[in-house]
Structure formats: structure tokens, C-alpha cells
Enzyme design. Structure first.
Site, PDB file in Angstrom:
ATOM      1  N   TYR A 133       0.852  -1.191   0.000  1.00  0.00           N
ATOM      2  CA  TYR A 133       0.000   0.000   0.000  1.00  0.00           C
ATOM      3  C   TYR A 133       0.886   1.238   0.000  1.00  0.00           C
ATOM      4  CZ  TYR A 133      -3.487   3.429   1.607  1.00  0.00           C
ATOM      5  OH  TYR A 133      -4.318   4.519   1.726  1.00  0.00           O
TER       6      TYR A 133
ATOM      7  N   ASP B  54       9.192   2.827   0.045  1.00  0.00           N
ATOM      8  CA  ASP B  54       8.127   3.443   0.828  1.00  0.00           C
ATOM      9  C   ASP B  54       8.333   3.048   2.283  1.00  0.00           C
ATOM     10  OD1 ASP B  54       5.881   4.332   2.067  1.00  0.00           O
ATOM     11  OD2 ASP B  54       4.463   3.501   0.610  1.00  0.00           O
TER      12      ASP B  54
ATOM     13  N   LYS C  14       3.824   8.836   9.119  1.00  0.00           N
ATOM     14  CA  LYS C  14       3.583   8.185  10.417  1.00  0.00           C
ATOM     15  C   LYS C  14       4.594   8.628  11.490  1.00  0.00           C
ATOM     16  CE  LYS C  14       0.595   4.960   8.251  1.00  0.00           C
ATOM     17  NZ  LYS C  14       0.580   4.107   7.105  1.00  0.00           N
TER      18      LYS C  14
HETATM   19  C1  LIG Z   1       0.009   4.601   5.690  1.00  0.00           C
HETATM   20  C2  LIG Z   1       0.836   4.371   4.492  1.00  0.00           C
HETATM   21  C3  LIG Z   1       0.839   5.270   3.408  1.00  0.00           C
HETATM   22  C4  LIG Z   1      -0.124   6.416   3.317  1.00  0.00           C
HETATM   23  O1  LIG Z   1       0.092   7.355   4.316  1.00  0.00           O
HETATM   24  P1  LIG Z   1      -1.137   8.339   4.704  1.00  0.00           P
HETATM   25  O2  LIG Z   1      -0.507   9.275   5.677  1.00  0.00           O
HETATM   26  O3  LIG Z   1      -2.198   7.470   5.273  1.00  0.00           O
HETATM   27  O4  LIG Z   1      -1.554   9.006   3.456  1.00  0.00           O
HETATM   28  C5  LIG Z   1       1.732   5.051   2.383  1.00  0.00           C
HETATM   29  N1  LIG Z   1       2.581   4.005   2.403  1.00  0.00           N
HETATM   30  C6  LIG Z   1       2.597   3.128   3.419  1.00  0.00           C
HETATM   31  C7  LIG Z   1       3.581   2.012   3.403  1.00  0.00           C
HETATM   32  C8  LIG Z   1       1.719   3.262   4.483  1.00  0.00           C
HETATM   33  O5  LIG Z   1       1.693   2.350   5.453  1.00  0.00           O
END
Ligand SMILES: *Cc1c(COP(=O)(O)O)cnc(C)c1O
Length: 430
Positions: free
Chosen positions: A142, A237, A265
Site C-alpha cells: 500500500y 516506501d 507516520k
Molecule cells: C500509511 C501508508 C501510506 C499512506 O500514508 P497516509 O498518511 O495514510 O496518506 C503510504 N505508504 C505506506 C507504506 C503506508 O503504510
């Protein structure tokens, strides 16, 4: 009706699904979500005053636990000086310096307000830098909800069995090639079919949005090598793993050298922050110096910077990553007998302060399609059993658990005890 049920009913009237982000709605596990009034250290307090021992941590940002005094103080002090200036503030450079000092491939940083913005913008930059359109992502990973990345994207999407989202033009999705994790041959085929047309490969180095799919080092090495050979950029990511697995994120832990990396995060300490970083020569393609447009009214605002900096300060001052590793080790130790005695197949997958309960037979899954639907059914029961005992895991079989510095031995033991009770009778056995 409880106050929580009343509050959620009220939300349902004016918010689609009653929520501002889908997985919060308990769609995958059934039942009504608790409406939360407060968080204190390792606990959530719902509007009825009931306390829940929390292993979700707002899905990753709260590595210090809820309302850590240092973060609350930093945010309050910053707020008193003004919440946003629409002009440079010292916190931006301070937070960027931390990323540059900590992260292998980072020379310059652009601050944004979410992980979604970070990955979306990093992909745009990669396309500009290579003059190519195609992006490779992996099934189950994701990367936020930008159109072209919402293809086989795990978590909420796996949960709702949506292969992608309505409203994403086929032409956008057509620029995204989806590969399977743990499959060198499949990846080679994909690259062969699109020689020198791939702008970037984007990857969660430790995929944590579709269970916790620990990758073989050989697979990661092959992926990195082929990406480089093709002249494509490697985007890691690290929105979950950045500053959670250690200062250098998953890249350092796994020995990977990305061209670009994305953060979110933990770096925002519970306020809306994202960031992406890379070599200066790449990052300087961004406006205003370069021709890649990217902007944000609240990007780098002083409140968010203060929360992120305070969080990193505490982590460093308290040797946070070592403590979290020890806590993770303790979790493994305490859960081992519990999982052994369970009436259903149950395994703990754990890396640092991330953990996942895999409720199926055999080896831990390494790719999205290795997760059995039956495991999600078992999880539903486990989830509600724990909630009844005052312990909150994520309301989806595909989401991981998060340990924080607010968790102590007693909390790990409470989780183990509650899970022991639940797993003894799970699956209708006994
Ligand atoms: C949570 C997440 C995102 C998206 O971040 P948001 O702040 O929710 O837009 C992108 N990549 C990874 C791996 C994530 O866990």
C-alpha cells in the site's frame, strides 16, 4: 445504547461509513467501532470511559504511545507561537536535517502532510527524472490512495476485496504494473516485457499493509539490481518503517540503497506529516528550483515539525529502538506457549516493533496471495475476543500490530493472557 454507539450513529448520518478512513469502520470484523475520547500512554479511552490496551497506535505514528508529555508540550508551545505561517519556519530544516543525518540515501527532503502525498510526489519526480511513465508496484503493498497507486494495494482494499478503486481511470491504472512479491522470475518477465520504459519500482521494503510479509534478502537484492540495470529508480516506501525500525529505516536494516524514500507516520509524531527524500541532484528537480511541481498550504507547518522533532528526540534520548526490539523479543517469548496451545493455527511474525498474527498453517506468507481467506475469518473471532477483554488490535486480519515505548512488560503479558484465553476456544474447538 452506549455513548460510543450513540456517537457512532451520529457520525453515520453525516460521514460515509461513519468514518474519515475506511478501515476504522470495522467492516472486516463486524460490530461497531469504539468512539475514542482520549489516549493515555498505552491506552485508549472511549467516550464511555472504558479503557483499551492499544496495539494499533493510530496505525503507526504513535511510537511513544498516546499523548507523550514531551510531544504534547512541544505541540502546545509551538501552537502558542502560531499554527502555520505560510512561510519558512526553523522546524522544517531541523526535521529535514534529521532525515539527512539518519537515512542512507537522503541528501535533501521535501515535507508534505501525509504518506499519500509523499509517495505520489516521489513517483512524479521519478517520472520526470527518467522521462518514463510506467511504475512497478507489488501486490499487497500500500502506498496511499493516489490514483495510479491504488492497484492491488493491500490492507483496506484486501479487506474489502476491491482489486482497485472505482473512479481510477483505466489509463492511470495502465501506467502501473503489478508484480508479485517473493518472485524473481515474475519480476524479470515484467522487466523484459517493458525494456527501458519503467520509471520506478516502488516497494514497501518490509511490506506491512497486507500482513507482515518478510521478504527474502535475495529477492530484494535481485529487485534492486534489475531496477538499476534498467535505469529505473528504486523508491522505498518507508512510511511505516521509517524511524520505526531504526534511524536508517528498513533500508539500513536490509542493506538497500534507494534513489528516493518516502516517510510518514512516525516522522510526524501523531500530526499530519509526510516527507520524501533522495540525492540532491534528483530532489533539485522539484519546484521552485526544478520543473516538477509539488506544493502544500500546510506543508512543513510548525506544529507538525514540533511533534516530529519531539518524537525523534525522545526516541534517541531513550535508546528507543533498542528498547522496542527488546519489547518485541519479549512479545515473542510470551506468545510462544500461547500460540503453541491455540485451537487454531497461529503464528507470530515480528520485526522490531511491528507484529502480525498469521492464523493459518505452514510457513509465514511472503506474498499477498499466500494469505488464506479462512485466516481472516479466524481473526474476526480473535479480534472481538480481545476487544471484550479490553485489548485493541487492528480491526482487520491484514493489518499489523504496533508496539510503542509506552508498552511495558505488564502490557505484553496482558496481551498474551487475553490471547491465550481467546485462542483456546477460537474456531469453535472445545
Ligand atoms: C500509511 C501508508 C501510506 C499512506 O500514508 P497516509 O498518511 O495514510 O496518506 C503510504 N505508504 C505506506 C507504506 C503506508 O503504510
Amino acid at each position: 445504547m452506549s455513548a460510543s454507539e450513540q456517537a457512532f450513529a451520529r457520525a453515520l448520518a453525516v460521514l460515509p461509513g461513519g468514518v474519515s478512513s475506511p478501515v476504522r469502520a470495522f467492516g472486516a470484523v463486524g460490530g461497531t467501532p469504539r468512539v475514542i475520547a482520549a489516549g493515555e500512554g498505552p491506552e485508549l479511552v472511549d467516550v464511555d470511559g472504558e479503557r483499551l490496551l492499544d496495539f494499533v497506535g493510530s496505525w503507526g505514528p504513535l511510537i511513544l504511545g498516546h499523548a507523550h508529555p514531551a510531544v504534547v508540550r512541544a505541540v502546545a508551545e509551538a501552537a502558542a507561537r502560531g499554527t502555520t505561517f505560510g512561510a519558512p519556519c526553523p522546524g522544517e530544516a531541523a526535521l529535514a536535517e534529521r532525515v539527512v543525518a539518519a537515512y542512507p540515501a537522503a541528501e535533501k527532503v521535501r515535507l508534505v502532510s501525509s504518506g499519500t502525498e509523499a509517495t505520489m510526489s516521489a513517483v512524479r519526480l521519478a517520472r520526470a527524472a527518467t522521462g518514463r511513465d510506467l511504475v512497478v508496484k507489488f501486490a499487497g503493498c500500500y502506498h496511499g490512495h493516489a490514483d495510479h497507486l491504488l492497484v492491488q494495494a493491500g490492507s483496506g482494499l484486501a479487506t474489502f476485496s476491491q482489486p482497485s478503486s472505482a473512479g481510477v481511470p483505466a489509463a492511470f491504472a495502465g501506467c502501473t504494473l503489478v508484480a508479485d512479491l517473493d518472485d524473481e522470475a515474475g519480476l524479470a518477465e515484467l522487466f523484459d516485457a517493458h525494456r527501458r520504459r519503467i520509471a520506478a519500482v516502488i516497494l514497501e521494503p518490509l511490506p506491512a499493509n497486507c500482513g507482515l510479509l518478510v521478504q527474502r534478502p535475495e529477492f530484494l537484492a535481485a529487485l534492486a539490481r534489475r531496477t538499476r540495470e534498467e535505469g529505473a529508480l528504486l523508491i522505498l516506501d518507508e512510511v511505516i518503517t521509517g524511524f520505526r525500525l531504526g534511524l536508517g529505516g528498513a533500508a539500513e536494516r536490509l542493506g538497500l540503497e534507494p534513489d528516493l524514500a518516502t516517510f510518514g507516520k512516525v516522522i510526524g509524531g501523531g500530526l499530519p506529516v509526510g516527507a520524501f527524500a533522495g540525492r540532491a541532484e534528483l530532489m533539485d528537480r522539484l519546484a521552485p528550483d526544478g520543473d516538477v511541481y509539488q506544493a502544500g498550504t500546510l506543508s512543513g507547518n510548525p506544529l507538525a515539525m514540533a511533534a516530529g522533532l519531539a518524537t525523534l528526540d525522545v526516541l534517541e534520548a531513550e535508546d528507543g529502538w533498542a528498547r522496542l526490539e527488546a519489547l518485541g523479543g519479549l512479545l515473542e517469548e510470551r506468545l510462544a506457549p500461547v500460540l503453541e496451545a491455540a485451537a487454531v493455527p497461529a503464528r507470530l511474525v515480528r520485526v522490531g516493533s511491528l507484529f502480525w498474527l498469521s492464523l493459518q498453517e505452514g510457513e509465514a506468507p511472503r506474498r499477498a496471495d499466500a494469505i488464506e481467506p479462512a485466516a481472516a475469518g479466524r481473526y474476526r473471532e480473535v479480534f472481538h475476543g480481545l476487544l471484550e477483554r479490553g485489548v485493541a488490535l487492528a480491526p482487520s486480519a491484514y493489518e499489523v500490530g504496533f508496539l510503542s515505548l509506552a508498552h511495558e512488560e505488564e502490557h505484553v503479558e496482558r496481551l498474551a493472557a487475553a490471547l491465550g484465553e481467546v485462542l483456546q476456544t477460537a474456531g469453535g474447538a472445545r
